[in-house]
Design a protein around this motif. Sequence first.
Motif, PDB file in Angstrom:
ATOM      1  N   TRP A 176      43.726  31.267  46.958  1.00 24.83           N
ATOM      2  CA  TRP A 176      43.025  30.720  45.794  1.00 24.83           C
ATOM      3  C   TRP A 176      43.599  29.347  45.563  1.00 24.83           C
ATOM      4  O   TRP A 176      44.697  29.196  45.065  1.00 24.83           O
ATOM      5  N   ASN A 177      42.864  28.351  45.987  1.00 21.54           N
ATOM      6  CA  ASN A 177      43.359  26.999  46.001  1.00 21.54           C
ATOM      7  C   ASN A 177      42.519  26.140  45.064  1.00 21.54           C
ATOM      8  O   ASN A 177      41.301  26.192  45.094  1.00 21.54           O
ATOM      9  N   SER A 178      43.162  25.365  44.241  1.00 21.50           N
ATOM     10  CA  SER A 178      42.463  24.504  43.289  1.00 21.50           C
ATOM     11  C   SER A 178      41.836  23.284  43.938  1.00 21.50           C
ATOM     12  O   SER A 178      41.147  22.519  43.274  1.00 21.50           O
ATOM     13  N   GLY A 179      42.087  23.081  45.218  1.00 21.71           N
ATOM     14  CA  GLY A 179      41.577  21.885  45.880  1.00 21.71           C
ATOM     15  C   GLY A 179      42.275  20.668  45.329  1.00 21.71           C
ATOM     16  O   GLY A 179      43.492  20.631  45.226  1.00 21.71           O
ATOM     17  N   GLU A 180      41.515  19.663  44.945  1.00 23.01           N
ATOM     18  CA  GLU A 180      42.088  18.432  44.399  1.00 23.01           C
ATOM     19  C   GLU A 180      42.015  18.373  42.881  1.00 23.01           C
ATOM     20  O   GLU A 180      42.282  17.344  42.288  1.00 23.01           O
ATOM     21  N   VAL A 181      41.639  19.470  42.257  1.00 21.79           N
ATOM     22  CA  VAL A 181      41.452  19.509  40.811  1.00 21.79           C
ATOM     23  C   VAL A 181      42.776  19.783  40.108  1.00 21.79           C
ATOM     24  O   VAL A 181      43.556  20.630  40.537  1.00 21.79           O
ATOM     25  N   ALA A 182      43.013  19.047  39.037  1.00 22.84           N
ATOM     26  CA  ALA A 182      44.217  19.260  38.229  1.00 22.84           C
ATOM     27  C   ALA A 182      43.816  19.320  36.763  1.00 22.84           C
ATOM     28  O   ALA A 182      42.987  18.541  36.302  1.00 22.84           O
ATOM     29  N   GLY A 183      44.387  20.258  36.058  1.00 21.25           N
ATOM     30  CA  GLY A 183      44.116  20.379  34.630  1.00 21.25           C
ATOM     31  C   GLY A 183      44.303  21.801  34.151  1.00 21.25           C
ATOM     32  O   GLY A 183      44.788  22.655  34.886  1.00 21.25           O
ATOM     33  N   GLU A 184      43.910  22.027  32.908  1.00 16.01           N
ATOM     34  CA  GLU A 184      44.085  23.338  32.307  1.00 16.01           C
ATOM     35  C   GLU A 184      42.763  23.843  31.747  1.00 16.01           C
ATOM     36  O   GLU A 184      41.980  23.073  31.188  1.00 16.01           O
ATOM     37  N   VAL A 185      42.533  25.145  31.921  1.00 13.70           N
ATOM     38  CA  VAL A 185      41.307  25.784  31.457  1.00 13.70           C
ATOM     39  C   VAL A 185      41.681  26.881  30.470  1.00 13.70           C
ATOM     40  O   VAL A 185      42.606  27.660  30.716  1.00 13.70           O
ATOM     41  N   LEU A 186      40.951  26.946  29.380  1.00 12.06           N
ATOM     42  CA  LEU A 186      41.118  28.001  28.392  1.00 12.06           C
ATOM     43  C   LEU A 186      39.902  28.913  28.464  1.00 12.06           C
ATOM     44  O   LEU A 186      38.766  28.450  28.408  1.00 12.06           O
ATOM     45  N   VAL A 187      40.153  30.209  28.608  1.00 12.90           N
ATOM     46  CA  VAL A 187      39.101  31.221  28.590  1.00 12.90           C
ATOM     47  C   VAL A 187      39.392  32.093  27.372  1.00 12.90           C
ATOM     48  O   VAL A 187      40.469  32.675  27.271  1.00 12.90           O
ATOM     49  N   ARG A 242      46.260  27.056  34.707  1.00 18.19           N
ATOM     50  CA  ARG A 242      46.790  25.731  35.033  1.00 18.19           C
ATOM     51  C   ARG A 242      46.479  25.464  36.507  1.00 18.19           C
ATOM     52  O   ARG A 242      46.880  26.233  37.384  1.00 18.19           O
ATOM     53  N   LEU A 243      45.754  24.373  36.764  1.00 17.74           N
ATOM     54  CA  LEU A 243      45.342  23.998  38.111  1.00 17.74           C
ATOM     55  C   LEU A 243      46.140  22.794  38.590  1.00 17.74           C
ATOM     56  O   LEU A 243      46.267  21.803  37.871  1.00 17.74           O
ATOM     57  N   GLU A 244      46.667  22.899  39.791  1.00 20.93           N
ATOM     58  CA  GLU A 244      47.387  21.794  40.444  1.00 20.93           C
ATOM     59  C   GLU A 244      46.794  21.602  41.826  1.00 20.93           C
ATOM     60  O   GLU A 244      46.510  22.592  42.516  1.00 20.93           O
ATOM     61  N   PRO A 245      46.610  20.377  42.297  1.00 15.54           N
ATOM     62  CA  PRO A 245      46.032  20.141  43.614  1.00 15.54           C
ATOM     63  C   PRO A 245      46.786  20.881  44.721  1.00 15.54           C
ATOM     64  O   PRO A 245      48.012  20.866  44.786  1.00 15.54           O
ATOM     65  N   GLY A 246      46.003  21.585  45.553  1.00 15.88           N
ATOM     66  CA  GLY A 246      46.557  22.260  46.718  1.00 15.88           C
ATOM     67  C   GLY A 246      47.372  23.504  46.423  1.00 15.88           C
ATOM     68  O   GLY A 246      47.979  24.068  47.330  1.00 15.88           O
ATOM     69  N   ALA A 247      47.408  23.948  45.189  1.00 16.46           N
ATOM     70  CA  ALA A 247      48.232  25.105  44.829  1.00 16.46           C
ATOM     71  C   ALA A 247      47.385  26.210  44.215  1.00 16.46           C
ATOM     72  O   ALA A 247      46.298  25.965  43.708  1.00 16.46           O
TER      73      ALA A 247
END
Length: 191
Positions: A110-121, A133-138
């Motif tokens: 499950w890779n975030s690709g190049e996207v970075a940021g935070e999502v609230l659900v 919490r999304l970090e590129p490549g992680a």
Amino acid sequence: MADPSGERAAAGTPPEGWADLLDWWAEQRAGLFEGFAAGPEAPAWMPFRLFPPTTASWARRQAHEAAIHRVDAELALGPRANAVSFDPEFAADGIDELLAWLLPSRPDGWNSGEVAGEVLVHAADAGRVWTVRLEPGAAPEVRAGAAVPAGFEAGATIAGTADSVYRAVWGRPSRAVMSGNAALLEPLRAP
């Protein structure tokens, strides 16, 4: 469930004829219920690495598969046919299953690709939030709880009743409110 080691686990091949298919389906259903009769803690092979290898995990997985495909079947009848509404606790469990268990267990990672940021659900009527919490490549970091952690700044939000959010995260028509950077929602898509 029939082979907890997973060594002989393989998908069956359904027959092509309609009558034969219905008989095969009835056999598969009977086998599923036979497996459930072993009890929730009975060992069972799971293809998803984060799920406990028990019959209870299969029961949960099948409950959400059936629920989401019921929505699909009702939508196929037309927009007004979709009358099912899921209990807030069940729907919140389905949100949790996707975000915290199923997506991180994907075989391809499950890779975030190049996207970075935070999502609230946020499932308001269930009193539950998930922060991602999304970090590129992680692999994204998912936390579930009753409140948004201090310092969390959402770049995107999915909010509404648990039923609406459940449908939204599983990619079905929904009344959930989605706001913010849509690119942050892409890594959260159901497989």
